[in-house]
Design an enzyme around this catalytic site. Structure first.
Site, short mmCIF file in Angstrom:
data_model
loop_
_atom_site.label_atom_id
_atom_site.label_comp_id
_atom_site.label_asym_id
_atom_site.label_seq_id
_atom_site.Cartn_x
_atom_site.Cartn_y
_atom_site.Cartn_z
N HIS A 32 0.87 -1.19 0.00
CA HIS A 32 0.00 0.00 0.00
C HIS A 32 0.90 1.23 0.00
O HIS A 32 1.79 1.36 0.86
CB HIS A 32 -0.93 -0.03 1.21
CG HIS A 32 -1.81 -1.26 1.19
ND1 HIS A 32 -3.05 -1.25 0.60
CD2 HIS A 32 -1.60 -2.52 1.62
CE1 HIS A 32 -3.58 -2.48 0.70
NE2 HIS A 32 -2.72 -3.26 1.31
N GLU A 205 -8.02 -12.87 4.83
CA GLU A 205 -7.10 -12.29 5.82
C GLU A 205 -7.86 -12.29 7.15
O GLU A 205 -7.62 -13.12 8.02
CB GLU A 205 -6.69 -10.87 5.40
CG GLU A 205 -5.77 -10.18 6.41
CD GLU A 205 -5.65 -8.66 6.20
OE1 GLU A 205 -6.59 -8.04 5.65
OE2 GLU A 205 -4.63 -8.09 6.64
N1 ADE Z 1 -5.09 -1.73 3.85
C1 ADE Z 1 -3.79 -1.64 4.15
N2 ADE Z 1 -3.35 -2.78 4.69
C2 ADE Z 1 -4.41 -3.62 4.73
C3 ADE Z 1 -4.61 -4.95 5.18
N3 ADE Z 1 -3.61 -5.67 5.69
N4 ADE Z 1 -5.83 -5.48 5.09
C4 ADE Z 1 -6.82 -4.78 4.58
N5 ADE Z 1 -6.69 -3.53 4.14
C5 ADE Z 1 -5.50 -2.95 4.21
ZN ZN Z 2 -2.87 -5.26 1.87
#
Ligand code: ADE
Ligand code: ZN
Length: 348
Positions: A32, A205
């Protein structure tokens, strides 16, 4: 060997591993933009703005992590800062052996500009120029913010589509998976796909393996994270069969409590199940590990052999949205790295 000599030998091997994994040509597909800021730059901009430097690497929950991320976004309140960030991120990628870089951001949150459109109009040519300067191919991923509702998702996809021939390569889907399932973005993904863009949602995740299955069924080109697929053998099989690449970020998973430790991270199990994986850093500033650190941890703490890391690097290049000639050149560089490594092993 004495204890001192043994320690020196271990340190020497660790240094050699790091040097070798730094030089390994790789694509960095899961990072990101704002959170790839250098720590020195963060400190400088916080000082200039009279702000306290936020705590790094320690987040009691996902919301507090997103708050820290939000502060980074707010620091980018002038075009000059955005330009500096892009230059530093792409320069750092070059120093980490990255030959192709895909970074994600939410243009709607770019506070230096009057609109998301203006943000991309500025950002993409700056990215292209920095990319040429540092010799790293770069593509932008427009992230859809899960927390911002269905209208935002459609607008973000339409925006990405308008910039499809100017450096945007894909749409992503970010923030808290528990707020909204991947299927809620189906229409936005269709818009992106119609414009020739890739689709690379975060899934698996904070959400379970059913979210990974759902992302595959929606036609995701790659999945960011996806590590919880390991909880369902059927989903592992599906990923392996389709060849869908997971952009795995181990340190992020440990810091955010998705995995208890690097030693118990599912990356080796995913690879053993035949799932294609790239390795990324997600938010290097916020998690304290860059992409080379991630490769080093995979080798030293997760037991992934060097030959398998070379396959991961190859997968990352093959799975990127870089043009064919860039990929061909990157794969040739990877081949040259392998020849050099074989020669060094042979000479040892
Ligand atoms: N935005 C930045 N890092 C993130 C992550 N690990 N999971 C979801 N959105 C994100
Ligand atoms: Zn991410």
């Amino acid at each position: 060997m004495t204890e001192t000599a043994r320690r020196a030998d271990t340190a020497h091997r660790a240094d050699a591993n790091r040097r070798s994994l730094t030089a390994l040509p790789k694509a960095h597909l899961h990072v990101h933009l704002e959170a790839a800021m250098r720590e020195a730059t963060l400190r400088q901009w916080c000082a200039e703005d009279g702000l306290e430097v936020p705590p790094l690497v320690d987040y009691p929950d996902f919301t507090r992590f997103l708050d820290a991320y939000g502060l980074l976004i707010d620091l980018l309140h002038t075009p000059e800062r955005v330009e500096q960030l892009l230059d530093e991120v792409i320069a750092d990628a070059a120093a980490q052996g990255v030959v192709a870089l895909e970074f994600a951001s939410i243009p709607e949150k770019a506070v230096a500009f009057g609109s998301a459109e203006e943000a991309l109009e500025f950002q993409l040519p700056v990215m292209a120029e920095a990319s040429r300067r540092h010799g790293v191919w770069a593509g932008a991923i427009v992230s859809i913010d899960r927390g911002a509702g269905p209208e935002h998702a459609l607008e973000a996809a339409r925006l990405a589509a308008r910039f499809a021939d100017r450096g945007v390569v894909a749409v992503g889907l970010v923030a808290d998976e528990r707020d909204s399932p991947v299927a809620a973005a189906a229409e936005a993904f269709a818009i992106a796909r119609d414009a020739g863009l890739g689709v690379v949602p975060h899934a698996g995740e904070l959400g379970g393996p059913e979210e990974v299955r759902s992302a595959v069924e929606l036609g995701a080109d790659r999945i960011q994270h996806g590590v919880r697929a390991v909880e369902d053998p059927g989903v592992l099989e599906l990923l392996a069969e389709r060849g869908t690449c997971l952009d795995v970020c181990p340190t992020s998973n440990v810091v955010l409590g998705v995995s208890p430790s690097l030693e118990s991270h599912p990356l080796p199990a995913l690879l053993a199940a035949g799932v294609r994986c790239s390795i990324g850093a997600d938010d290097p500033l916020l998690f304290g590990a860059d992409v080379v650190d991630e490769y080093v941890s995979a080798h030293e703490r997760m037991g992934v052999p060097e030959a398998q890391l070379v396959e991961v690097a190859r997968t990352s290049i093959e799975s990127s949205f870089a043009p064919a000639d860039v990929k061909r050149d990157a794969l040739a560089r990877l081949g040259a790295w392998e020849d050099r490594a074989a020669w060094q092993d042979g000479g040892a």
